[in-house]
Scaffold this motif. Sequence first.
Motif, short mmCIF file in Angstrom:
data_model
loop_
_atom_site.label_atom_id
_atom_site.label_comp_id
_atom_site.label_asym_id
_atom_site.label_seq_id
_atom_site.Cartn_x
_atom_site.Cartn_y
_atom_site.Cartn_z
N UNK A 56 -17.66 3.73 14.04
CA UNK A 56 -17.05 4.96 14.00
C UNK A 56 -18.07 6.29 13.96
N UNK A 57 -19.54 6.02 13.22
CA UNK A 57 -20.23 7.05 13.23
C UNK A 57 -20.85 7.34 14.54
N UNK A 58 -20.92 6.06 15.46
CA UNK A 58 -21.37 6.40 16.71
C UNK A 58 -20.37 7.04 17.75
N UNK A 59 -18.98 6.49 17.62
CA UNK A 59 -17.91 7.07 18.30
C UNK A 59 -17.93 8.54 18.24
N UNK A 89 -16.79 15.23 14.40
CA UNK A 89 -16.46 15.61 13.14
C UNK A 89 -16.56 17.25 12.76
N UNK A 90 -16.38 18.08 13.71
CA UNK A 90 -16.67 19.37 13.43
C UNK A 90 -15.22 20.12 13.28
N UNK A 91 -15.29 21.33 12.87
CA UNK A 91 -13.93 22.13 12.95
C UNK A 91 -13.11 21.56 11.89
N UNK A 92 -13.59 21.33 10.74
CA UNK A 92 -12.96 20.36 9.63
C UNK A 92 -13.25 21.29 8.40
N UNK A 93 -12.35 21.26 7.23
CA UNK A 93 -12.33 21.96 5.98
C UNK A 93 -13.43 20.79 5.01
N UNK A 94 -13.15 21.20 3.94
CA UNK A 94 -14.41 20.23 2.96
C UNK A 94 -13.54 19.04 2.58
N UNK A 111 -13.72 16.61 5.99
CA UNK A 111 -14.74 15.92 5.93
C UNK A 111 -14.70 14.78 4.86
N UNK A 112 -14.08 15.23 3.74
CA UNK A 112 -13.77 13.93 2.96
C UNK A 112 -12.94 12.88 3.24
N UNK A 113 -11.72 13.38 3.86
CA UNK A 113 -10.87 12.32 4.60
C UNK A 113 -11.43 11.61 5.49
N UNK A 179 -16.23 26.05 14.14
CA UNK A 179 -16.53 25.06 15.17
C UNK A 179 -17.88 24.35 15.10
N UNK A 180 -19.00 25.14 14.43
CA UNK A 180 -20.37 24.55 14.28
C UNK A 180 -20.61 23.70 13.14
N UNK A 181 -19.45 23.44 12.17
CA UNK A 181 -19.73 22.89 10.95
C UNK A 181 -18.81 21.62 10.99
N UNK A 182 -19.59 20.39 10.98
CA UNK A 182 -19.16 19.02 10.64
C UNK A 182 -19.83 18.60 9.39
N UNK A 183 -19.93 17.30 9.46
CA UNK A 183 -20.88 16.65 8.14
C UNK A 183 -21.33 15.51 8.81
N UNK A 184 -22.45 14.74 8.07
CA UNK A 184 -23.15 13.56 8.46
C UNK A 184 -22.91 12.73 7.27
N UNK A 185 -22.89 11.48 7.71
CA UNK A 185 -22.65 10.36 6.69
C UNK A 185 -23.71 9.37 6.54
N UNK A 186 -23.69 8.57 5.31
CA UNK A 186 -24.50 7.73 4.77
C UNK A 186 -23.84 6.27 4.76
#
Length: 189
Positions: A56-59, A89-94, A111-113, A179-186
């Motif tokens: 999912x991270x890759x896709x 994963x951009x254009x999403x709220x928190x 992002x959390x969802x 549009x320029x904000x997404x999130x990074x995951x671990x």
Amino acid sequence: MKNTNKQELSTEEQEELLKTLKTRFEKNMKRHAGIEWMKVQAKLEGNTEKLYSINEMEMTEGEPDVIGYDEKTGEYLFCDCSPESPKGRRSICYDHTALQARKEHKPADSAMNMAADMGIDLLTEEQYKALQELGSFDLKTSSWIQTPAEIRKLGGALFCDRRYNHIFTYHNGADSYYSARGFRGMLRV
């Protein structure tokens, strides 16, 4: 909130993903000095449910890679290492609360969802700063990070980026999206 669905990849999908991860691992040795790919691969093959999350991270164009090893737990740390915040994963709220609070022009998700559905965690501020020691990330984008409850309770959320060769932590309303904000995951494997 973790994804409890036991979603698995086919044998072919697993093999293709492992090949992609190995290639990225070998091209970026400074991210994981002293870690051997064969040990990482063995851990992944023993935890195939984690391959779903990494896929999912890759896709979503996160370019996951190993960035460390936790001696206490024996887990490898996979993180999104795409140069900019992952495109998928951009254009999403928190979070879900912020998404529900928007009366109009709602983003597609939060992002959390998305992180929960993928089975990964948003980076903490400390993890984000540690990632930046391995390269230069988010030079044009920004990434939501885990936000302390006392800030979130007041309607805010935190995000980070790298500008002027410095790592900045900012705040915004949790319901904002760009549009320029997404999130990074671990992900720990």
